[in-house]
Motif scaffolding. Structure first.
Motif, PDB file in Angstrom:
ATOM      1  N   ALA A 239       0.843  -1.198   0.000  1.00  0.00           N
ATOM      2  CA  ALA A 239       0.000   0.000   0.000  1.00  0.00           C
ATOM      3  C   ALA A 239       0.874   1.242   0.000  1.00  0.00           C
ATOM      4  N   ASP A 240       0.424   2.255  -0.725  1.00  0.00           N
ATOM      5  CA  ASP A 240       1.113   3.541  -0.795  1.00  0.00           C
ATOM      6  C   ASP A 240       0.679   4.393   0.402  1.00  0.00           C
ATOM      7  N   ALA A 241       1.589   4.602   1.354  1.00  0.00           N
ATOM      8  CA  ALA A 241       1.264   5.331   2.584  1.00  0.00           C
ATOM      9  C   ALA A 241       1.650   6.801   2.513  1.00  0.00           C
ATOM     10  N   THR A 242       1.961   7.298   1.320  1.00  0.00           N
ATOM     11  CA  THR A 242       2.414   8.686   1.199  1.00  0.00           C
ATOM     12  C   THR A 242       1.364   9.667   1.717  1.00  0.00           C
ATOM     13  N   GLU A 243       0.092   9.467   1.320  1.00  0.00           N
ATOM     14  CA  GLU A 243      -0.968  10.386   1.733  1.00  0.00           C
ATOM     15  C   GLU A 243      -1.244  10.272   3.229  1.00  0.00           C
ATOM     16  N   LEU A 244      -1.110   9.076   3.781  1.00  0.00           N
ATOM     17  CA  LEU A 244      -1.325   8.898   5.218  1.00  0.00           C
ATOM     18  C   LEU A 244      -0.287   9.681   6.015  1.00  0.00           C
ATOM     19  N   LEU A 245       0.963   9.653   5.565  1.00  0.00           N
ATOM     20  CA  LEU A 245       2.008  10.418   6.243  1.00  0.00           C
ATOM     21  C   LEU A 245       1.747  11.916   6.134  1.00  0.00           C
ATOM     22  N   GLY A 380      -0.807  -7.002  10.403  1.00  0.00           N
ATOM     23  CA  GLY A 380       0.603  -6.662  10.528  1.00  0.00           C
ATOM     24  C   GLY A 380       0.970  -5.513   9.610  1.00  0.00           C
ATOM     25  N   ILE A 381       1.819  -4.613  10.099  1.00  0.00           N
ATOM     26  CA  ILE A 381       2.262  -3.440   9.350  1.00  0.00           C
ATOM     27  C   ILE A 381       3.774  -3.511   9.197  1.00  0.00           C
ATOM     28  N   GLY A 382       4.257  -3.511   7.955  1.00  0.00           N
ATOM     29  CA  GLY A 382       5.685  -3.511   7.709  1.00  0.00           C
ATOM     30  C   GLY A 382       6.247  -2.093   7.712  1.00  0.00           C
ATOM     31  N   ARG A 383       7.552  -1.987   7.547  1.00  0.00           N
ATOM     32  CA  ARG A 383       8.180  -0.658   7.540  1.00  0.00           C
ATOM     33  C   ARG A 383       7.706   0.140   6.327  1.00  0.00           C
ATOM     34  N   ILE A 384       7.678   1.434   6.471  1.00  0.00           N
ATOM     35  CA  ILE A 384       7.335   2.343   5.374  1.00  0.00           C
ATOM     36  C   ILE A 384       8.644   2.816   4.760  1.00  0.00           C
ATOM     37  N   VAL A 385       8.835   2.524   3.477  1.00  0.00           N
ATOM     38  CA  VAL A 385      10.104   2.808   2.826  1.00  0.00           C
ATOM     39  C   VAL A 385       9.857   3.393   1.448  1.00  0.00           C
ATOM     40  N   ALA A 386      10.747   4.268   1.015  1.00  0.00           N
ATOM     41  CA  ALA A 386      10.619   4.885  -0.307  1.00  0.00           C
ATOM     42  C   ALA A 386      10.898   3.844  -1.384  1.00  0.00           C
ATOM     43  N   LYS A 387       9.967   3.742  -2.344  1.00  0.00           N
ATOM     44  CA  LYS A 387      10.100   2.776  -3.439  1.00  0.00           C
ATOM     45  C   LYS A 387       9.592   3.395  -4.735  1.00  0.00           C
ATOM     46  N   PRO A 388      10.084   2.896  -5.874  1.00  0.00           N
ATOM     47  CA  PRO A 388       9.484   3.320  -7.150  1.00  0.00           C
ATOM     48  C   PRO A 388       8.053   2.792  -7.232  1.00  0.00           C
ATOM     49  N   TRP A 389       7.117   3.656  -7.653  1.00  0.00           N
ATOM     50  CA  TRP A 389       5.699   3.311  -7.622  1.00  0.00           C
ATOM     51  C   TRP A 389       4.984   4.027  -8.770  1.00  0.00           C
ATOM     52  N   VAL A 390       4.040   3.356  -9.369  1.00  0.00           N
ATOM     53  CA  VAL A 390       3.248   3.996 -10.420  1.00  0.00           C
ATOM     54  C   VAL A 390       2.091   4.737  -9.758  1.00  0.00           C
ATOM     55  N   HIS A 391       2.094   6.056  -9.867  1.00  0.00           N
ATOM     56  CA  HIS A 391       1.079   6.903  -9.245  1.00  0.00           C
ATOM     57  C   HIS A 391       0.496   7.819 -10.313  1.00  0.00           C
ATOM     58  N   ASN A 392      -0.833   7.736 -10.481  1.00  0.00           N
ATOM     59  CA  ASN A 392      -1.530   8.514 -11.510  1.00  0.00           C
ATOM     60  C   ASN A 392      -0.915   8.281 -12.891  1.00  0.00           C
ATOM     61  N   GLY A 393      -0.541   7.046 -13.164  1.00  0.00           N
ATOM     62  CA  GLY A 393      -0.043   6.690 -14.483  1.00  0.00           C
ATOM     63  C   GLY A 393       1.418   7.014 -14.716  1.00  0.00           C
ATOM     64  N   GLU A 394       2.106   7.514 -13.689  1.00  0.00           N
ATOM     65  CA  GLU A 394       3.509   7.872 -13.856  1.00  0.00           C
ATOM     66  C   GLU A 394       4.364   7.174 -12.807  1.00  0.00           C
ATOM     67  N   LEU A 395       5.587   6.832 -13.226  1.00  0.00           N
ATOM     68  CA  LEU A 395       6.519   6.203 -12.302  1.00  0.00           C
ATOM     69  C   LEU A 395       7.158   7.280 -11.430  1.00  0.00           C
ATOM     70  N   THR A 396       7.030   7.115 -10.123  1.00  0.00           N
ATOM     71  CA  THR A 396       7.574   8.089  -9.189  1.00  0.00           C
ATOM     72  C   THR A 396       8.009   7.371  -7.914  1.00  0.00           C
ATOM     73  N   VAL A 397       8.572   8.129  -6.993  1.00  0.00           N
ATOM     74  CA  VAL A 397       8.994   7.557  -5.715  1.00  0.00           C
ATOM     75  C   VAL A 397       7.907   7.844  -4.680  1.00  0.00           C
TER      76      VAL A 397
END
Length: 438
Positions: A239-245, A380-397
């Motif tokens: 899961a992308d936790a960027t917005e939660l942070l 269970g919740i794993g660590r939150i780490v920066a990863k390459p991710w496709v967001h809104n159709g674009e590859l980003t971190v």
């Protein structure tokens, strides 16, 4: 007058405790309700206050020794009340009621409470003083109504570990109750067959043997039972936790108390359980250990894994569904501090209906945890780490976490568990969804 103070009923199903530290010496003058010994139960380390004031005449139990509920801790010489006639022979018909430990919530009255008090007695029979004549048998009194003698779990375990058949042991306790001394005599008499001796690993020079006691033994027994009894399955999702942070950063602006990430995850769990109440449940068993019913709990008592000096503990937030996110965060913080200080009470460590396990704090991405028996599920919740991710159709971190969900397959199928986990992941990725649940 000498009064005997025994280990009181600690409540929460606890039947014994291990002596950690004596807080008084023989000959010391103590006040009423003064703590006399520190003991470690299967739930917590607590100080035990004595309800009598006077001079300590004896202590029972060495440091590291386990005492069962009902076994003596200390005897205290107390002064009689003014004007009280002191009898020549003190033979009270009934042991005076002991005061329960403060904050332990001992069950009030009822047949169950009384039966539990009687059943946990496992005191060692007192041996006659050196040179004293053997006791003379006396005629039995008229038979009283039949009473079922419940053998202490401590005595049962001792017999099991040494291969003693309890049916072949003659009990010397009240109503024929088999006591610890009876089992120890059977062991010394060589009744234990060698074939049933405890299995131990081969010993090697330099090996360190660490006894499983207190909390560690309870955790071992509970996890073993969970693994053997519960048919567990695990599913997981990234899961992308960027917005939660980002939302957490907004909430923590200003001088208001800070909201932890664990509090937000706890709020998400409560919302998910409101949508999938069949996961806030446990399984009822019959006497043969067969599942006979599913029990859905009306309240969410949210447990969360916390590391302490005594090992892993799971404090419980009561009625989490009634707390705001800020209140939930405050209670999580209070229980976490108490876990680190070793001051959690048994009541704060029992009664959970669902557990949240944030193993990401150890730098771990994923896990397949064992369910906290008798609950039906764990997130269970794993660590939150920066990863390459496709967001809104674009590859980003983006900041990504792995969510794992272990559930009792007797309680639900893959559709329910998958729906629960997907809802949690959606709330992590789009925390605005939580507003619909408040």
């Amino acid at each position: 007058m000498v009064r005997e103070f025994t280990l009181p009923d600690l409540g929460e199903g606890l039947t014994g405790a291990e002596v950690v530290r004596w807080m008084v010496e023989v000959g010391e003058v103590i006040a009423v309700d003064q703590p006399v010994v520190e003991v470690e139960t299967a739930k917590a380390v607590v100080e035990v206050p004595c309800p009598y004031g006077g001079v300590v005449t004896a202590r029972f139990g060495e440091v590291g020794e386990e005492r069962a509920v009902g076994q003596p801790l200390v005897t205290v010489a107390v002064a009689p009340e003014p004007g009280t006639e002191v009898p020549q022979v003190a033979a009270p018909a009934e042991t005076p009621a002991e005061r329960p430990l403060v904050g332990y919530g001992v069950a009030e009255g009822g047949k169950g409470a009384r039966r539990r008090r009687v059943g946990v007695v496992a005191a060692t029979a007192a041996a006659p003083a050196p040179g004293a004549p053997a006791p003379v048998p006396v005629a039995a009194a008229p038979a009283a109504p039949a009473v079922v003698a419940v053998i202490s779990p401590l005595v049962r375990r001792l017999a099991r570990e040494h291969g003693i058949e309890l049916a072949a042991v003659t009990g010397t306790g009240p109503d024929g109750l088999i006591m610890r001394a009876d089992v120890e005599r059977a062991i010394q008499a060589g009744q234990a067959p060698a074939a049933t001796a405890p299995v131990v690993a081969a010993a090697h020079a330099g090996d360190e043997v660490i006894p499983l006691r207190g909390l560690r033994r309870t955790v071992a027994e509970k996890l073993t039972r969970s693994h053997h009894e519960i048919p567990a399955a695990t599913c997981w999702v990234d899961a992308d936790a960027t917005e939660l942070l980002a939302v957490r950063a907004q909430m923590n602006q200003g001088d208001a108390p800070k909201v932890s990430l664990l509090a937000l995850l706890g709020r998400i769990c409560v919302a998910a359980l409101a949508r999938y109440p069949e996961l806030n449940a446990s399984v009822d068993l019959d006497e043969q250990g067969r599942a006979v019913a599913l029990r859905r709990h009306s309240a969410v008592h949210l447990g969360f894994a916390a590391q302490s000096d005594r090992g892993l503990v799971v404090p419980v937030v009561r009625d989490a569904q009634q707390l705001s996110t800020e209140q939930l965060g405050a209670e999580l913080g209070r229980l976490t501090a108490a876990a680190r200080a070793g001051s959690l009470t048994p009541a704060e460590l029992t009664g959970g209906t669902f557990t949240l396990n944030n193993y990401g704090v150890f730098g771990v991405d994923g896990s397949t945890p064992i369910i906290n028996h008798p609950e039906a599920a764990m997130l269970g919740i794993g660590r939150i780490v920066a990863k390459p991710w496709v967001h809104n159709g674009e590859l980003t971190v983006r900041h990504v976490t792995q969510l794992s969900f272990t559930f009792d397959h007797r309680v639900c199928d893959g559709g329910t568990s998958g729906g629960f986990l997907r809802f949690v992941a959606d709330c992590v990725e789009r925390p605005g969804m939580l507003l619909r649940q408040l």
